[in-house]
Motif scaffolding. Structure first.
Motif, PDB file in Angstrom:
ATOM      1  N   UNK A  13       0.290  -1.140  -0.640  1.00 55.81           N
ATOM      2  CA  UNK A  13       0.240  -0.317  -0.003  1.00 55.81           C
ATOM      3  C   UNK A  13       0.851   1.847   0.145  1.00 55.81           C
ATOM      4  N   UNK A  14       2.241   1.212   0.736  1.00 56.16           N
ATOM      5  CA  UNK A  14       3.288   2.289   0.951  1.00 56.16           C
ATOM      6  C   UNK A  14       3.497   3.083  -0.320  1.00 56.16           C
ATOM      7  N   UNK A  15       3.477   1.271  -1.102  1.00 53.12           N
ATOM      8  CA  UNK A  15       4.251   1.684  -1.912  1.00 53.12           C
ATOM      9  C   UNK A  15       3.310   1.999  -3.689  1.00 53.12           C
ATOM     10  N   UNK A  16       2.543   1.310  -3.334  1.00 54.65           N
ATOM     11  CA  UNK A  16       1.612   1.392  -4.477  1.00 54.65           C
ATOM     12  C   UNK A  16       0.057   2.296  -4.371  1.00 54.65           C
ATOM     13  N   UNK A  17      -0.212   2.883  -3.622  1.00 57.05           N
ATOM     14  CA  UNK A  17      -1.301   3.682  -3.397  1.00 57.05           C
ATOM     15  C   UNK A  17      -1.427   4.431  -4.438  1.00 57.05           C
ATOM     16  N   UNK A  18      -0.160   5.573  -4.268  1.00 60.57           N
ATOM     17  CA  UNK A  18      -0.224   7.361  -4.355  1.00 60.57           C
ATOM     18  C   UNK A  18      -0.135   6.988  -6.446  1.00 60.57           C
ATOM     19  N   UNK A  19       0.640   6.369  -6.715  1.00 62.82           N
ATOM     20  CA  UNK A  19       0.848   6.249  -7.966  1.00 62.82           C
ATOM     21  C   UNK A  19      -1.155   5.442  -8.725  1.00 62.82           C
ATOM     22  N   UNK A  25      -7.643   9.029  -9.798  1.00 62.01           N
ATOM     23  CA  UNK A  25      -8.627   9.585  -8.868  1.00 62.01           C
ATOM     24  C   UNK A  25      -9.937  10.521  -9.771  1.00 62.01           C
ATOM     25  N   UNK A  26      -9.918  10.964 -10.965  1.00 68.44           N
ATOM     26  CA  UNK A  26     -10.794  12.259 -11.518  1.00 68.44           C
ATOM     27  C   UNK A  26     -12.309  10.677 -12.376  1.00 68.44           C
TER      28      UNK A  26
END
Length: 113
Positions: A13-19, A25-26
């Motif tokens: 989650x820490x590695x892949x969540x933001x990408x 997101x849209x």
């Protein structure tokens, strides 16, 4: 959740969540809930069982291949939304205004979406 505890899920989650969230997101209606769940799951004040449930759901969200591949238009995130919604419903009382406010601020950041 990964065998042997939540540390593998947390690392994923820490590695892949933001990408992942930046990419979608849209296009997904549950982006704010996902980001709030992320902040709740990584909050050391959140009870361990709540963190584990959210990390498992978020790990499923960031997996590129799951029950319905995420590249399918409109349908690809239906399973992710269902898993995340179930986890959030189970632990809703632990998702604080602080987590939700942080999610709204993050999503309002032009660099994210």
């Amino acid at each position: 959740m990964a065998a042997g505890g939540g540390s593998a899920d947390e690392a994923r989650v820490r590695r892949d969540f933001w990408p992942t969230i930046r990419r979608v997101a849209r296009n997904v209606p549950f982006a704010e809930d996902a980001v709030a769940a992320y902040y709740c799951a990584l909050d050391r004040e959140t009870p361990t069982h709540v963190r584990a449930a959210l990390l498992g759901a978020l790990a499923y969200f960031v997996l590129p291949l799951d029950a319905m591949p995420d590249f399918l238009p409109l349908m690809g995130f239906a399973d992710d939304a269902g898993i995340l919604a179930a986890a959030i419903a189970a632990v809703r009382m632990h998702m604080t205004d602080r987590h939700r406010d942080a999610a709204r601020r993050t999503l309002a950041d032009e660099e994210l979406v």
